[in-house]
Design an enzyme around this catalytic site. Structure first.
Site, PDB file in Angstrom:
ATOM      1  N   GLY A  16       0.836  -1.212   0.000  1.00 12.16           N
ATOM      2  CA  GLY A  16       0.000   0.000   0.000  1.00 12.16           C
ATOM      3  C   GLY A  16       0.866   1.255   0.000  1.00 12.16           C
ATOM      4  NE  ARG A  77      -2.373  -4.227  -1.719  1.00 11.43           N
ATOM      5  CZ  ARG A  77      -1.881  -3.820  -0.548  1.00 11.43           C
ATOM      6  NH1 ARG A  77      -0.930  -4.484   0.040  1.00 11.43           N
ATOM      7  NH2 ARG A  77      -2.360  -2.737   0.030  1.00 11.43           N
ATOM      8  CG  ASP A 108       3.422  -7.057   7.660  1.00 15.93           C
ATOM      9  OD1 ASP A 108       2.818  -6.663   6.642  1.00 15.93           O
ATOM     10  OD2 ASP A 108       2.831  -7.469   8.676  1.00 15.93           O
ATOM     11  CB  THR A 131       2.493   0.815   6.220  1.00 17.51           C
ATOM     12  OG1 THR A 131       1.131   0.631   6.659  1.00 17.51           O
ATOM     13  CG2 THR A 131       3.386   0.436   7.376  1.00 17.51           C
ATOM     14  CG  ASP A 133      -2.318   0.272   8.522  1.00 15.91           C
ATOM     15  OD1 ASP A 133      -3.124   1.214   8.460  1.00 15.91           O
ATOM     16  OD2 ASP A 133      -2.376  -0.725   7.792  1.00 15.91           O
ATOM     17  CG  ASP A 135       0.771  -2.526  10.772  1.00 16.11           C
ATOM     18  OD1 ASP A 135       1.641  -1.893  10.150  1.00 16.11           O
ATOM     19  OD2 ASP A 135      -0.015  -3.302  10.219  1.00 16.11           O
ATOM     20  NE  ARG A 177      -6.413  -4.839   5.551  1.00 11.79           N
ATOM     21  CZ  ARG A 177      -5.855  -4.360   4.446  1.00 11.79           C
ATOM     22  NH1 ARG A 177      -6.600  -3.857   3.517  1.00 11.79           N
ATOM     23  NH2 ARG A 177      -4.551  -4.397   4.263  1.00 11.79           N
TER      24      ARG A 177
HETATM   25  P1  ATP Z   1       0.625  -2.813   3.480  1.00  9.17           P
HETATM   26  O1  ATP Z   1       1.002  -2.895   4.938  1.00  9.17           O
HETATM   27  O2  ATP Z   1       0.339  -1.453   3.040  1.00  9.17           O
HETATM   28  O3  ATP Z   1      -0.420  -3.831   3.083  1.00  9.17           O
HETATM   29  P2  ATP Z   1       2.593  -4.676   2.515  1.00  9.17           P
HETATM   30  O4  ATP Z   1       4.019  -4.503   2.114  1.00  9.17           O
HETATM   31  O5  ATP Z   1       2.355  -5.507   3.745  1.00  9.17           O
HETATM   32  O6  ATP Z   1       1.969  -3.224   2.664  1.00  9.17           O
HETATM   33  P3  ATP Z   1       1.487  -6.757   0.790  1.00  9.17           P
HETATM   34  O7  ATP Z   1       0.495  -6.646  -0.310  1.00  9.17           O
HETATM   35  O8  ATP Z   1       1.212  -7.681   1.904  1.00  9.17           O
HETATM   36  O9  ATP Z   1       1.756  -5.264   1.299  1.00  9.17           O
HETATM   37  O10 ATP Z   1       2.897  -7.193   0.144  1.00  9.17           O
HETATM   38  C1  ATP Z   1       3.455  -6.473  -0.951  1.00  9.17           C
HETATM   39  C2  ATP Z   1       4.027  -7.415  -1.969  1.00  9.17           C
HETATM   40  O11 ATP Z   1       5.096  -8.175  -1.393  1.00  9.17           O
HETATM   41  C3  ATP Z   1       3.076  -8.475  -2.486  1.00  9.17           C
HETATM   42  O12 ATP Z   1       2.234  -7.990  -3.503  1.00  9.17           O
HETATM   43  C4  ATP Z   1       4.027  -9.534  -3.034  1.00  9.17           C
HETATM   44  O13 ATP Z   1       4.506  -9.181  -4.292  1.00  9.17           O
HETATM   45  C5  ATP Z   1       5.164  -9.454  -2.030  1.00  9.17           C
HETATM   46  N1  ATP Z   1       4.967 -10.535  -1.026  1.00  9.17           N
HETATM   47  C6  ATP Z   1       4.218 -10.501   0.102  1.00  9.17           C
HETATM   48  N2  ATP Z   1       4.236 -11.685   0.733  1.00  9.17           N
HETATM   49  C7  ATP Z   1       5.014 -12.501  -0.034  1.00  9.17           C
HETATM   50  C8  ATP Z   1       5.420 -13.868   0.054  1.00  9.17           C
HETATM   51  N3  ATP Z   1       5.020 -14.647   1.063  1.00  9.17           N
HETATM   52  N4  ATP Z   1       6.213 -14.349  -0.925  1.00  9.17           N
HETATM   53  C9  ATP Z   1       6.632 -13.581  -1.944  1.00  9.17           C
HETATM   54  N5  ATP Z   1       6.276 -12.292  -2.091  1.00  9.17           N
HETATM   55  C10 ATP Z   1       5.484 -11.753  -1.160  1.00  9.17           C
END
Ligand code: ATP
Length: 328
Positions: A16, A77, A108, A131, A133, A135, A177
Site C-alpha cells: 500500500g 501487489r 511487512d 505504511t 498503519d 503496525d 484492518r
Molecule cells: P501494506 O502494509 O500497506 O499492506 P505490505 O508490504 O504488507 O503493505 P502486501 O500486499 O502484503 O503489502 O505485500 C506487498 C508485496 O510483497 C506483495 O504484492 C508480493 O509481491 C510481495 N509478497 C508478500 N508476501 C510474499 C510472500 N510470502 N512471498 C513472496 N512475495 C510476497
C-alpha cells in the site's frame, strides 16, 4: 565513505502507498549520489522487477518530490512474485541490470517477499517501513502514519462542527484492518467520546453507557472513532444498534477511506523518511542485510527482518486510559 563493494542498488515502493514514500525515495537516491554508487528506481514494486521496468535515478531526477504524496515509482501487489518462476525472472533482471542490493520501502508483506528472495538468491536488502498503519515492529513510527493522523483529525474537526450544530452522534471509521494505532491517536487528538479498536475488548453495553454518560453530562455531540478492524462490528452495524437502543438520537456514519493515504507528507514524516532513506543506504554499504531501518526513541536502529515481520507493536495502555479519562 563506508566500506563497500556495492556499485549499484535498486529502490522500490511496494504494497500500500503512504505519504512520505517519495521523500524516502529521494533520500535513498541522494544518499547513493553522495556515496558515489548508482541507484536504479524499480517501478511498481516486485512487479517492475519481474517486468524489467527500471531506470537509473540521479540526484536531480528526484527534485521537487520531497513534498508530494503517493510514490513516483508507483506500487503494486505482485502475485507473480509469490511464485518461484516470478522470483527467478526477477533475479535474472536484477543480474542483467547489475544490481548488488535492494532497498524495499513498504510493509511487512513487502519485507516477507524480500526475505524469501534473499533466502533463494542471496540478494542483500534493507527494508524501510512505509505504511500509514504504524503496525510494524522495530520502529516507533512508520512513514505516512503522522500524515494520515493529521488528515484524520482535520476531517473529524470538520465532522464535529456539523455534529455539534445538530446534536448528533457520529461513527467515524478510520483505516487499520489489524491495528488501532490511527484510531487511538486520532481519537484522543479529536476528543472522541469513545474509541473502538481491535486490540481492546469492546462491548455494546459499554458503548451505550458511554453515549448515555455523554448526553447526561451535557455534551451536545459525540464522536466515536472506529478502526476498520474493530471486532464488535463495522460502523454501519454500530450505528444501527445505537439507533435501536436510543431511538431519539440522530446517528450518522462517515467512512474516511482513502483520503487517509493521500496528501503532502507532514514535517515529521519527511524527516523520518529522510533519515531512514540515508540509514538504509549506509546500512547496505556497510554490508548489512535482512534488516529494517527504523527509529526508536529518536535514534536509528536496525531490526532483523524476521522480527519486524512477525512481532507487533503493542497498543500503549496509557493512551487507552487517557482517552477514557478525557471523555468524562
Ligand atoms: P501494506 O502494509 O500497506 O499492506 P505490505 O508490504 O504488507 O503493505 P502486501 O500486499 O502484503 O503489502 O505485500 C506487498 C508485496 O510483497 C506483495 O504484492 C508480493 O509481491 C510481495 N509478497 C508478500 N508476501 C510474499 C510472500 N510470502 N512471498 C513472496 N512475495 C510476497
Amino acid at each position: 565513505m563506508p566500506n563497500t563493494t556495492l556499485k549499484k542498488i535498486g529502490v522500490m515502493t511496494s504494497g500500500g502507498d503512504s505519504p512520505g514514500m517519495n521523500t524516502a525515495i529521494r533520500a535513498v537516491v541522494r544518499a547513493c549520489a553522495f556515496y558515489q554508487i548508482k541507484c536504479v528506481g524499480i517501478r511498481m514494486g516486485y512487479e517492475g522487477l519481474i517486468q524489467n521496468q527500471m531506470s537509473e535515478l540521479g540526484a536531480r531526477s528526484v527534485k521537487h518530490i520531497i513534498n508530494r504524496g503517493g510514490t513516483i515509482l508507483q506500487t503494486a501487489r505482485s502475485k507473480s512474485f509469490r511464485t518461484k518462476e516470478g522470483r527467478e525472472k526477477a533475479y535474472k533482471n536484477l543480474k542483467n541490470n547489475e544490481l548488488d542490493g535492494l532497498i524495499v520501502i513498504g510493509g511487512d508483506g513487502s519485507f516477507t517477499g524480500a526475505n524469501i528472495f534473499y533466502q533463494e538468491f542471496g540478494v542483500p536488502f534493507i527494508g524501510i517501513p512505509g505504511t500509514i498503519d504504524n503496525d510494524i515492529f522495530g520502529t516507533d513510527y512508520t512513514i505516512g502514519y503522522d500524515t494520515a493522523l493529521n488528515t484524520v483529525i482535520e476531517a473529524i474537526d470538520r465532522i464535529r462542527d456539523s455534529a455539534t450544530s445538530h446534536n448528533r452522534v457520529f461513527f467515524v471509521e478510520v483505516m487499520g484492518r489489524d491495528a488501532g494505532f490511527i484510531a487511538l491517536s486520532s481519537g484522543i487528538a479529536s476528543g472522541a467520546q469513545d474509541i473502538l479498536i481491535p486490540e481492546k475488548e469492546d462491548s455494546l453495553d459499554e458503548l451505550f453507557k458511554s453515549l448515555y454518560k455523554s448526553e447526561q453530562s451535557g455534551k451536545n455531540s459525540s464522536i466515536i472513532v472506529v478502526a476498520e478492524g474493530e471486532e464488535l462490528g463495522n460502523v454501519y452495524d454500530l450505528a444501527k444498534a445505537t439507533e435501536a437502543r436510543f431511538p431519539d438520537y440522530d446517528v450518522r456514519v462517515t467512512v474516511l477511506g482513502h483520503i487517509q493515504r493521500g496528501g503532502n507528507p507532514t514535517c515529521m514524516d519527511r524527516v523520518l523518511a529522510s533519515r531512514l532513506g540515508v540509514a538504509a543506504v549506509e546500512g547496505l554499504l556497510e554490508g548489512k542485510t535482512n534488516l529494517m531501518a527504523g527509529l526508536r526513541s529518536n535514534k536509528i536502529v536496525f531490526t532483523p527482518i524476521e522480527e519486524a515481520i512477525k512481532k507487533h507493536n503493542e497498543i500503549d495502555q496509557e493512551l487507552i486510559k487517557v482517552a477514557k479519562i478525557l471523555a468524562v
